[in-house]
Design an enzyme around this catalytic site. Structure first.
Site, mmCIF file in Angstrom:
data_model
loop_
_atom_site.group_PDB
_atom_site.id
_atom_site.type_symbol
_atom_site.label_atom_id
_atom_site.label_comp_id
_atom_site.label_asym_id
_atom_site.label_seq_id
_atom_site.Cartn_x
_atom_site.Cartn_y
_atom_site.Cartn_z
ATOM 1 N NE ARG A 241 -3.240 2.564 2.655
ATOM 2 C CZ ARG A 241 -3.285 3.340 3.727
ATOM 3 N NH1 ARG A 241 -2.815 2.929 4.882
ATOM 4 N NH2 ARG A 241 -3.831 4.543 3.658
ATOM 5 C CG HIS B 17 -1.332 8.895 3.361
ATOM 6 N ND1 HIS B 17 -1.458 7.551 3.610
ATOM 7 C CD2 HIS B 17 -0.945 9.450 4.537
ATOM 8 C CE1 HIS B 17 -1.145 7.297 4.880
ATOM 9 N NE2 HIS B 17 -0.834 8.433 5.462
ATOM 10 C CD GLU C 59 -4.943 7.637 9.826
ATOM 11 O OE1 GLU C 59 -4.424 8.697 10.188
ATOM 12 O OE2 GLU C 59 -4.589 6.540 10.287
ATOM 13 C CG ASN D 142 -5.164 3.336 8.835
ATOM 14 O OD1 ASN D 142 -5.252 2.340 8.119
ATOM 15 N ND2 ASN D 142 -4.727 4.500 8.390
ATOM 16 C CE1 TYR E 48 -0.007 2.654 13.577
ATOM 17 C CE2 TYR E 48 -1.964 3.775 12.765
ATOM 18 C CZ TYR E 48 -0.716 3.215 12.542
ATOM 19 O OH TYR E 48 -0.181 3.213 11.282
ATOM 20 C CD GLU F 210 -1.691 3.937 8.136
ATOM 21 O OE1 GLU F 210 -1.448 4.393 9.271
ATOM 22 O OE2 GLU F 210 -1.870 4.649 7.142
HETATM 23 C C1 FCB Z 1 -1.380 7.211 10.677
HETATM 24 C C2 FCB Z 1 -0.983 7.707 9.311
HETATM 25 C C3 FCB Z 1 0.333 7.177 8.829
HETATM 26 C C4 FCB Z 1 1.353 7.078 9.936
HETATM 27 C C5 FCB Z 1 0.782 6.365 11.136
HETATM 28 C C6 FCB Z 1 1.740 6.180 12.271
HETATM 29 O O1 FCB Z 1 -2.225 8.134 11.273
HETATM 30 O O2 FCB Z 1 -1.956 7.360 8.362
HETATM 31 O O3 FCB Z 1 0.755 7.984 7.764
HETATM 32 O O4 FCB Z 1 1.869 8.306 10.225
HETATM 33 O O5 FCB Z 1 -0.343 7.047 11.590
#
Ligand code: FCB
Length: 452
Positions: free
Chosen positions: A75, A118, A163, A292, A294, A351
């Site tokens: 990607r 992006h 995002e 995405n 985290y 992500e």
């Molecule tokens: C996300 C972004 C990516 C990267 C990660 C850690 O928010 O999409 O570009 O910076 O965080």
């Protein structure tokens, strides 16, 4: 042994401004990130993307790394200012780099997954109002049309936006990202225009009769109340509307959450960006949702906060170098919630990954913390799959260390280490661990122990 289904897509992700460099080559115009990063005080240590990982020149070596890793998909994003470098000028030759990249990927048996936007908006478009202006929607559609016509037959997977929450809220509301504005009215207009441009582009893709899949990537953060007090539970509900449902609901249900709409209206003094018919466009059916993930959010009620009345409380889990809590159950909860509230839309995790303070020791990087992070999250995804969840693939962020936006090069997310002096690439232990996962289509037993 946690076995993943055959055909499950394993990938890695990057983004143009974070890895390419060569910002003045190939006829590229300026982007809002060039301007932002070159404005003193905006990015840690004055870092910028002029050279970044020099992926623009080293993409063949990088593809070799991907091939050795065994991923089935890469990607990456396209830099809009390479294609529309200045007002009134379309520069199709700016796509030559991507054509070379895509052909080389296909030759290596790696499926390109292209993010159209992006965050590197051409500066001239920002000067004309940026995402605050409705005209940017038609410009985005025009830009997408060029990509579809030039690359549509080669690319099986398209992501309109990465995002939009960050692009609008961080960029126009909190000023932490380019273009660096602190204006809630503009932030919410930007969010709406980003979503509208997504919908128009999905429609266009269908009109052109292209054969691949198209979707959108959202950063989704499951929200938990700090206590079982009804006030905190209500605060979590509001935070969820702001963080997740403001984007999920229009795309998948064709409506903004009413309660947040009322709050936004009050805070910005009349939210008038939405026109009749917009939500129908935004909810044009997508082929997949990109997620995405985290970390999670934990919130408490706080009447002092003007927009939402919430206060963030740190969770108890260990933290990464970004100070984000490691909370793999959040991924499982999130995926299950998507299925429950939005139906069985196919999902890709576009992500997931972690930044740690990596050190090179004798030519190696022993990032056991990252391996553990990934193993725990893969296991959470696997649990969702086992329950019949429609998860199609998983992209690790990131293939290599890169320009981490306002943090510059100070945060390393890669499974490949980048020496920014020499630009040498050093695969970390997590790279070899991921290679084994892909080979086995399963998380290695010792990591499964970790993930228990
Ligand atoms: C996300 C972004 C990516 C990267 C990660 C850690 O928010 O999409 O570009 O910076 O965080």
């Amino acid at each position: 042994m946690r076995k993943f289904p055959e055909g499950f897509i394993w990938g890695t992700a990057t983004a143009s401004y974070q890895v390419e460099g060569a910002t003045r080559e190939g006829g590229r115009g300026r982007s809002i990130w060039d301007t932002f990063a070159h404005t003193p005080g905006k990015v840690a240590q004055g870092h910028h993307g002029d050279v970044a990982c020099d992926h623009y020149h080293r993409y063949l070596d990088d593809i070799q790394l991907m091939k050795d890793l065994g991923i089935s998909s890469y990607r990456f994003s396209i830099a809009w200012p390479r294609v529309m470098p200045e007002k009134g000028r379309v520069w199709v030759k700016g796509l030559d780099f991507y054509k070379r990249l895509i052909h080389a990927l296909l030759e290596a048996g790696i499926r390109p997954a292209v993010t159209i936007y992006h965050w590197d908006l051409p500066q001239w478009i920002e000067d004309d109002g940026g995402w605050n202006s409705r005209e940017t929607v038609s410009r985005f559609r025009e830009y997408s049309e060029i990509l579809f016509r030039e690359l549509g037959d080669l690319v099986p997977m398209w992501i309109t936006h990465n995002e939009p929450w960050c692009a609008s809220i961080l960029g126009y509301g909190l000023g932490a990202h380019a273009p660096g504005l602190c204006d809630w009215r503009r932030a919410y207009r930007a969010a709406h225009h980003l979503l509208l441009s997504h919908g128009h582009t999905v429609r266009l893709y269908r009109e052109l009769g292209l054969k691949g899949e198209i979707g959108i990537t959202l950063n989704l953060t499951p929200v938990y109340p700090a206590s079982s007090r009804p006030e905190d539970v209500a605060a979590a509900h509001r935070q969820d509307m702001f963080q997740n449902r403001w984007f999920l609901d229009p795309v998948l249900k064709g409506a903004y959450p009413e309660e947040l709409l009322r709050r936004v209206d009050a805070v910005v003094g009349g939210f008038d960006a939405v026109q009749p018919g917009d939500l129908e466009v935004i909810s044009a059916p997508i082929d997949f949702l990109g997620v995405n993930y985290y970390s999670r959010a934990v919130v408490a009620d706080d009447p002092a906060d003007p927009l939402l009345g919430v206060r963030h409380v740190p969770g108890e889990g260990p933290r990464t170098e970004m100070d984000w809590e490691v909370y793999p159950e959040g991924l499982y909860d999130l995926l299950s919630r998507l299925r429950r509230d939005y139906g069985d839309v196919p999902i890709y995790i576009t992500e997931n990954g972690a930044a740690y303070d990596d050190r090179v020791e004798g030519g190696s990087v022993h990032d056991t913390n990252r391996i553990e992070y990934l193993a725990l999250h893969f296991a959470a995804a696997h649990r969702f799959l086992e329950e019949g969840g429609n998860l199609r693939g998983y992209y690790v962020w990131s293939l290599m260390d890169n320009f981490e936006w306002a943090f510059g090069y100070t945060k390393r997310f890669g499974i490949v280490y980048v020496d920014y002096e020499t630009l040498a690439r050093i695969p970390k232990d997590s790279y070899f661990w991921y290679q084994q996962v892909i080979r086995d289509r399963a998380i290695a037993p010792e990591a499964t122990e970790l993930a228990r």
